[in-house]
Design an enzyme around this catalytic site. Structure first.
Site, short mmCIF file in Angstrom:
data_model
loop_
_atom_site.label_atom_id
_atom_site.label_comp_id
_atom_site.label_asym_id
_atom_site.label_seq_id
_atom_site.Cartn_x
_atom_site.Cartn_y
_atom_site.Cartn_z
N GLU A 85 -15.05 -16.68 44.64
CA GLU A 85 -15.14 -17.87 43.78
C GLU A 85 -13.95 -18.01 42.82
O GLU A 85 -14.05 -18.69 41.80
CB GLU A 85 -16.44 -17.83 42.98
CG GLU A 85 -17.67 -18.00 43.84
CD GLU A 85 -18.88 -18.37 42.99
OE1 GLU A 85 -19.29 -19.54 43.05
OE2 GLU A 85 -19.40 -17.50 42.28
N HIS A 104 -16.61 -17.08 34.46
CA HIS A 104 -17.71 -17.55 35.31
C HIS A 104 -18.78 -16.48 35.33
O HIS A 104 -18.50 -15.31 35.57
CB HIS A 104 -17.24 -17.82 36.74
CG HIS A 104 -18.39 -18.04 37.69
ND1 HIS A 104 -19.36 -18.98 37.48
CD2 HIS A 104 -18.73 -17.40 38.84
CE1 HIS A 104 -20.25 -18.93 38.46
NE2 HIS A 104 -19.89 -17.97 39.30
N HIS A 106 -23.37 -15.70 35.85
CA HIS A 106 -24.71 -16.13 36.26
C HIS A 106 -25.69 -15.74 35.15
O HIS A 106 -26.80 -15.33 35.41
CB HIS A 106 -25.11 -15.47 37.58
CG HIS A 106 -24.07 -15.59 38.66
ND1 HIS A 106 -23.90 -14.65 39.64
CD2 HIS A 106 -23.14 -16.55 38.90
CE1 HIS A 106 -22.91 -15.01 40.45
NE2 HIS A 106 -22.43 -16.16 40.02
N HIS A 174 -27.17 -21.66 40.00
CA HIS A 174 -26.10 -20.70 40.23
C HIS A 174 -25.67 -20.02 38.92
O HIS A 174 -25.90 -18.83 38.76
CB HIS A 174 -24.92 -21.46 40.87
CG HIS A 174 -23.72 -20.61 41.16
ND1 HIS A 174 -22.70 -21.04 41.95
CD2 HIS A 174 -23.35 -19.37 40.74
CE1 HIS A 174 -21.76 -20.10 42.03
NE2 HIS A 174 -22.14 -19.08 41.30
#
Ligand SMILES: [Zn+2]
Length: 248
Positions: A85, A104, A106, A174
């Site tokens: 990603e 980034h 989760h 996500h």
């Protein structure tokens, strides 16, 4: 046309150490677990960014840092594998020249806000940046049923478009992305996006649907200014905890 140089040049060891430390800070603060990543734009070459090889964030060392171009091609991988990603980072750097660091994750308390259409609100001053609004990227709208991952540049572009001029974006079912003008600011925002989400869950439960007196737009703008410096106090604490554990 001259070919792009292989790398943007040597990177100061202190920068590599801070970026590796940022990964461990995010793990210690429960923003990332076995997954998630943080990157920073290369100070000497804004068309490049630095990010760890594909490894759990709490294990990152300075030797794991790879340089990427903004199409997210590794420039000095030397056999090291890349995060699938990474395009989240490259496409946000392309779309937003003002952003120098991207996280980034989760982080779990944030995810419900991408599922039920209830917007995140800024519950307290440390999360003032939330008051500007937090858009939700639903990968299904443009790409139909997918594995949910932003695994190529086209999906990264779509995410950056939904983020627009905001500094935080949720990803339906996500996770989320938090950005900043410095590595320290991006880490601070990632941590306080997760903390703010927890507080909003408590507030909704406590108020049983009563209106919430969260920060409004102007309070958000005003309170975000001192956060830029106050955030460094948090960083100094978190950074020292990493340094005492690994000696870099
Ligand atoms: Zn992800």
């Amino acid at each position: 046309m001259a070919q792009a140089p292989q790398t943007g040049g040597p990177v100061a060891p202190a920068i590599l150490a801070d970026l590796a430390a940022a990964s461990r800070v995010l793990a210690a603060q429960d923003v990332v677990d076995g997954f998630g990543h943080v990157s920073m734009r290369l100070p000497s070459a804004p068309d490049r960014y630095l990010m760890a090889r594909s490894i759990a964030p709490a294990l990152v060392t300075p030797d794991d840092i790879i340089e990427y171009d903004l199409d997210s091609n590794p420039r000095n991988a030397d056999g090291r594998s890349s995060f699938l990603e990474r395009f989240i980072h490259g496409e946000i750097y392309k779309a937003r020249p003002d952003i120098r660091s991207v996280v980034h994750s989760h982080s779990p308390s944030v995810i419900p806000f991408g599922l039920v259409g209830v917007p995140m609100q800024a519950m307290f001053h440390n999360a003032a940046f939330i008051a500007a609004g937090v858009p939700v990227f639903d990968i299904r709208e443009k790409f139909g049923a997918t594995d949910m991952l932003v695994g190529n540049g086209v999906k990264g572009v779509a995410l950056a478009e939904i983020m627009g001029k905001k500094d935080v974006v949720l990803m339906r079912a996500h996770g989320s992305v938090a950005c900043g003008r410095t590595l320290q600011a991006a880490v601070f925002r990632a941590v306080y996006t997760e903390v703010n989400a927890r507080i909003q869950h408590w507030t909704v439960a406590l108020g049983r649907g009563a209106p919430m007196a969260s920060l409004d737009d102007e309070e958000g703008r005003l309170a975000d200014v001192p956060n830029q410096t106050a955030g460094m106090r948090a960083w100094d604490l978190w950074r020292s905890q990493v340094r005492s554990a690994v000696n870099w």
